[in-house]
Design a protein around this motif. Sequence first.
Motif, PDB file in Angstrom:
ATOM      1  N   ASP A  22       0.827  -1.216   0.000  1.00 25.03           N
ATOM      2  CA  ASP A  22       0.000   0.000   0.000  1.00 25.03           C
ATOM      3  C   ASP A  22       0.854   1.256   0.000  1.00 25.03           C
ATOM      4  O   ASP A  22       0.454   2.290  -0.540  1.00 25.03           O
ATOM      5  CB  ASP A  22      -0.936   0.025   1.216  1.00 25.03           C
ATOM      6  N   GLU A  23       2.047   1.163   0.610  1.00 28.97           N
ATOM      7  CA  GLU A  23       2.955   2.310   0.676  1.00 28.97           C
ATOM      8  C   GLU A  23       3.819   2.444  -0.569  1.00 28.97           C
ATOM      9  O   GLU A  23       4.645   3.343  -0.662  1.00 28.97           O
ATOM     10  CB  GLU A  23       3.852   2.195   1.913  1.00 28.97           C
ATOM     11  N   GLY A  24       3.644   1.532  -1.530  1.00 33.47           N
ATOM     12  CA  GLY A  24       4.350   1.660  -2.795  1.00 33.47           C
ATOM     13  C   GLY A  24       5.502   0.710  -3.033  1.00 33.47           C
ATOM     14  O   GLY A  24       6.165   0.789  -4.065  1.00 33.47           O
ATOM     15  N   THR A  25       5.767  -0.193  -2.111  1.00 30.94           N
ATOM     16  CA  THR A  25       6.817  -1.181  -2.347  1.00 30.94           C
ATOM     17  C   THR A  25       6.359  -2.117  -3.453  1.00 30.94           C
ATOM     18  O   THR A  25       5.224  -2.577  -3.473  1.00 30.94           O
ATOM     19  CB  THR A  25       7.109  -1.993  -1.061  1.00 30.94           C
ATOM     20  N   ARG A  26       7.242  -2.376  -4.376  1.00 33.32           N
ATOM     21  CA  ARG A  26       6.948  -3.268  -5.497  1.00 33.32           C
ATOM     22  C   ARG A  26       6.868  -4.712  -4.990  1.00 33.32           C
ATOM     23  O   ARG A  26       7.720  -5.144  -4.211  1.00 33.32           O
ATOM     24  CB  ARG A  26       8.060  -3.133  -6.534  1.00 33.32           C
ATOM     25  N   PRO A  27       5.856  -5.491  -5.392  1.00 37.07           N
ATOM     26  CA  PRO A  27       5.719  -6.863  -4.904  1.00 37.07           C
ATOM     27  C   PRO A  27       6.987  -7.702  -5.100  1.00 37.07           C
ATOM     28  O   PRO A  27       7.365  -8.487  -4.226  1.00 37.07           O
ATOM     29  CB  PRO A  27       4.554  -7.437  -5.716  1.00 37.07           C
ATOM     30  N   GLY A  28       7.656  -7.540  -6.200  1.00 34.54           N
ATOM     31  CA  GLY A  28       8.876  -8.296  -6.476  1.00 34.54           C
ATOM     32  C   GLY A  28      10.046  -7.932  -5.591  1.00 34.54           C
ATOM     33  O   GLY A  28      11.093  -8.580  -5.648  1.00 34.54           O
ATOM     34  N   GLU A  59      11.230 -15.067 -11.898  1.00 38.65           N
ATOM     35  CA  GLU A  59      10.521 -14.000 -12.615  1.00 38.65           C
ATOM     36  C   GLU A  59      10.528 -12.705 -11.817  1.00 38.65           C
ATOM     37  O   GLU A  59      10.524 -11.624 -12.392  1.00 38.65           O
ATOM     38  CB  GLU A  59       9.095 -14.437 -12.940  1.00 38.65           C
ATOM     39  N   GLY A  60      10.528 -12.808 -10.498  1.00 41.09           N
ATOM     40  CA  GLY A  60      10.662 -11.637  -9.637  1.00 41.09           C
ATOM     41  C   GLY A  60       9.552 -10.613  -9.712  1.00 41.09           C
ATOM     42  O   GLY A  60       9.775  -9.445  -9.409  1.00 41.09           O
ATOM     43  N   GLU A  61       8.376 -11.031 -10.094  1.00 40.55           N
ATOM     44  CA  GLU A  61       7.262 -10.091 -10.259  1.00 40.55           C
ATOM     45  C   GLU A  61       6.358  -9.978  -9.043  1.00 40.55           C
ATOM     46  O   GLU A  61       5.563  -9.063  -8.955  1.00 40.55           O
ATOM     47  CB  GLU A  61       6.416 -10.507 -11.471  1.00 40.55           C
ATOM     48  N   ASP A  62       6.434 -10.945  -8.131  1.00 36.04           N
ATOM     49  CA  ASP A  62       5.486 -10.986  -7.028  1.00 36.04           C
ATOM     50  C   ASP A  62       6.211 -11.237  -5.716  1.00 36.04           C
ATOM     51  O   ASP A  62       7.382 -11.624  -5.697  1.00 36.04           O
ATOM     52  CB  ASP A  62       4.458 -12.091  -7.270  1.00 36.04           C
ATOM     53  N   VAL A  63       5.497 -11.021  -4.630  1.00 37.37           N
ATOM     54  CA  VAL A  63       6.000 -11.383  -3.314  1.00 37.37           C
ATOM     55  C   VAL A  63       6.305 -12.874  -3.355  1.00 37.37           C
ATOM     56  O   VAL A  63       5.523 -13.655  -3.911  1.00 37.37           O
ATOM     57  CB  VAL A  63       4.935 -11.088  -2.220  1.00 37.37           C
ATOM     58  N   PHE A  64       7.433 -13.272  -2.803  1.00 32.20           N
ATOM     59  CA  PHE A  64       7.794 -14.687  -2.802  1.00 32.20           C
ATOM     60  C   PHE A  64       7.924 -15.157  -1.368  1.00 32.20           C
ATOM     61  O   PHE A  64       8.488 -14.452  -0.528  1.00 32.20           O
ATOM     62  CB  PHE A  64       9.111 -14.915  -3.550  1.00 32.20           C
ATOM     63  N   CYS A  65       7.400 -16.342  -1.085  1.00 36.31           N
ATOM     64  CA  CYS A  65       7.427 -16.912   0.268  1.00 36.31           C
ATOM     65  C   CYS A  65       8.280 -18.169   0.261  1.00 36.31           C
ATOM     66  O   CYS A  65       8.136 -19.018  -0.629  1.00 36.31           O
ATOM     67  CB  CYS A  65       6.019 -17.254   0.731  1.00 36.31           C
ATOM     68  N   VAL A  74      17.880 -18.508  -2.486  1.00 42.42           N
ATOM     69  CA  VAL A  74      17.178 -17.264  -2.796  1.00 42.42           C
ATOM     70  C   VAL A  74      18.162 -16.099  -2.806  1.00 42.42           C
ATOM     71  O   VAL A  74      19.016 -15.995  -1.929  1.00 42.42           O
ATOM     72  CB  VAL A  74      16.071 -17.012  -1.742  1.00 42.42           C
ATOM     73  N   GLY A  75      18.019 -15.226  -3.792  1.00 38.38           N
ATOM     74  CA  GLY A  75      18.838 -14.014  -3.840  1.00 38.38           C
ATOM     75  C   GLY A  75      18.283 -12.945  -2.917  1.00 38.38           C
ATOM     76  O   GLY A  75      17.324 -13.152  -2.186  1.00 38.38           O
ATOM     77  N   ARG A  76      18.898 -11.790  -2.990  1.00 38.79           N
ATOM     78  CA  ARG A  76      18.471 -10.669  -2.151  1.00 38.79           C
ATOM     79  C   ARG A  76      17.204 -10.034  -2.699  1.00 38.79           C
ATOM     80  O   ARG A  76      16.983 -10.008  -3.897  1.00 38.79           O
ATOM     81  CB  ARG A  76      19.586  -9.626  -2.078  1.00 38.79           C
ATOM     82  N   ARG A  77      16.427  -9.485  -1.784  1.00 40.64           N
ATOM     83  CA  ARG A  77      15.266  -8.656  -2.111  1.00 40.64           C
ATOM     84  C   ARG A  77      15.362  -7.420  -1.236  1.00 40.64           C
ATOM     85  O   ARG A  77      15.991  -7.435  -0.184  1.00 40.64           O
ATOM     86  CB  ARG A  77      13.949  -9.390  -1.835  1.00 40.64           C
ATOM     87  N   ALA A  78      14.748  -6.353  -1.667  1.00 31.17           N
ATOM     88  CA  ALA A  78      14.842  -5.096  -0.919  1.00 31.17           C
ATOM     89  C   ALA A  78      14.315  -5.256   0.502  1.00 31.17           C
ATOM     90  O   ALA A  78      14.911  -4.762   1.457  1.00 31.17           O
ATOM     91  CB  ALA A  78      14.081  -3.987  -1.641  1.00 31.17           C
ATOM     92  N   LYS A 102      19.728 -11.465   3.239  1.00 26.05           N
ATOM     93  CA  LYS A 102      18.901 -11.384   2.031  1.00 26.05           C
ATOM     94  C   LYS A 102      18.195 -10.045   1.895  1.00 26.05           C
ATOM     95  O   LYS A 102      17.594  -9.767   0.868  1.00 26.05           O
ATOM     96  CB  LYS A 102      17.856 -12.510   2.024  1.00 26.05           C
ATOM     97  N   ALA A 103      18.250  -9.215   2.925  1.00 24.78           N
ATOM     98  CA  ALA A 103      17.526  -7.936   2.941  1.00 24.78           C
ATOM     99  C   ALA A 103      18.412  -6.819   2.421  1.00 24.78           C
ATOM    100  O   ALA A 103      19.429  -6.497   3.028  1.00 24.78           O
ATOM    101  CB  ALA A 103      17.058  -7.624   4.359  1.00 24.78           C
ATOM    102  N   GLY A 104      18.014  -6.227   1.311  1.00 24.20           N
ATOM    103  CA  GLY A 104      18.767  -5.113   0.769  1.00 24.20           C
ATOM    104  C   GLY A 104      18.501  -3.809   1.483  1.00 24.20           C
ATOM    105  O   GLY A 104      19.411  -3.026   1.745  1.00 24.20           O
ATOM    106  N   ARG A 105      17.250  -3.546   1.826  1.00 20.34           N
ATOM    107  CA  ARG A 105      16.868  -2.283   2.445  1.00 20.34           C
ATOM    108  C   ARG A 105      16.428  -2.462   3.890  1.00 20.34           C
ATOM    109  O   ARG A 105      16.803  -1.692   4.755  1.00 20.34           O
ATOM    110  CB  ARG A 105      15.756  -1.630   1.626  1.00 20.34           C
TER     111      ARG A 105
END
Length: 120
Positions: A22-28, A59-65, A74-78, A102-105
């Motif tokens: 909702d705050e604008g983070t991209r699902p991927g 594909e990196g388009e969606d939230v991954f669990c 698994v690679g890094r995600r923000a 794994k956390a970039g941000r």
Amino acid sequence: MVTAADATAVDVADETVDKLLDEGTRPGDVLVVTTGEQHPWAQHELSFGEDAYWRQLAEGEDVFCVHTTALPSVGRRAVVVLAVNGGTDSEAAEALPAALTKAGRSLIVCGDPQRLRQLL
């Protein structure tokens, strides 16, 4: 840190992800990690086979669990949301630094603060 019991950690993690989106983070950009039982989304996706499940990660388009035991794959995600929803104390303790790598941000931990303080 978001307070949650083992039984509610996944639900709290899902609510946290909803707020991020909702705050604008991209699902991927979001990775959800569980320490106990696999996230229901991952269970559902794995029912279609390992290849389809891992293809969604690539594909990196969606939230991954993913379960913490699969973090090396698994690679890094923000943003990483760690749901401490069970597992042994040693598994939960190992999941914290593994998720952080794994956390970039940011790393958001959903769990029992008292238990987590004892593990650190």
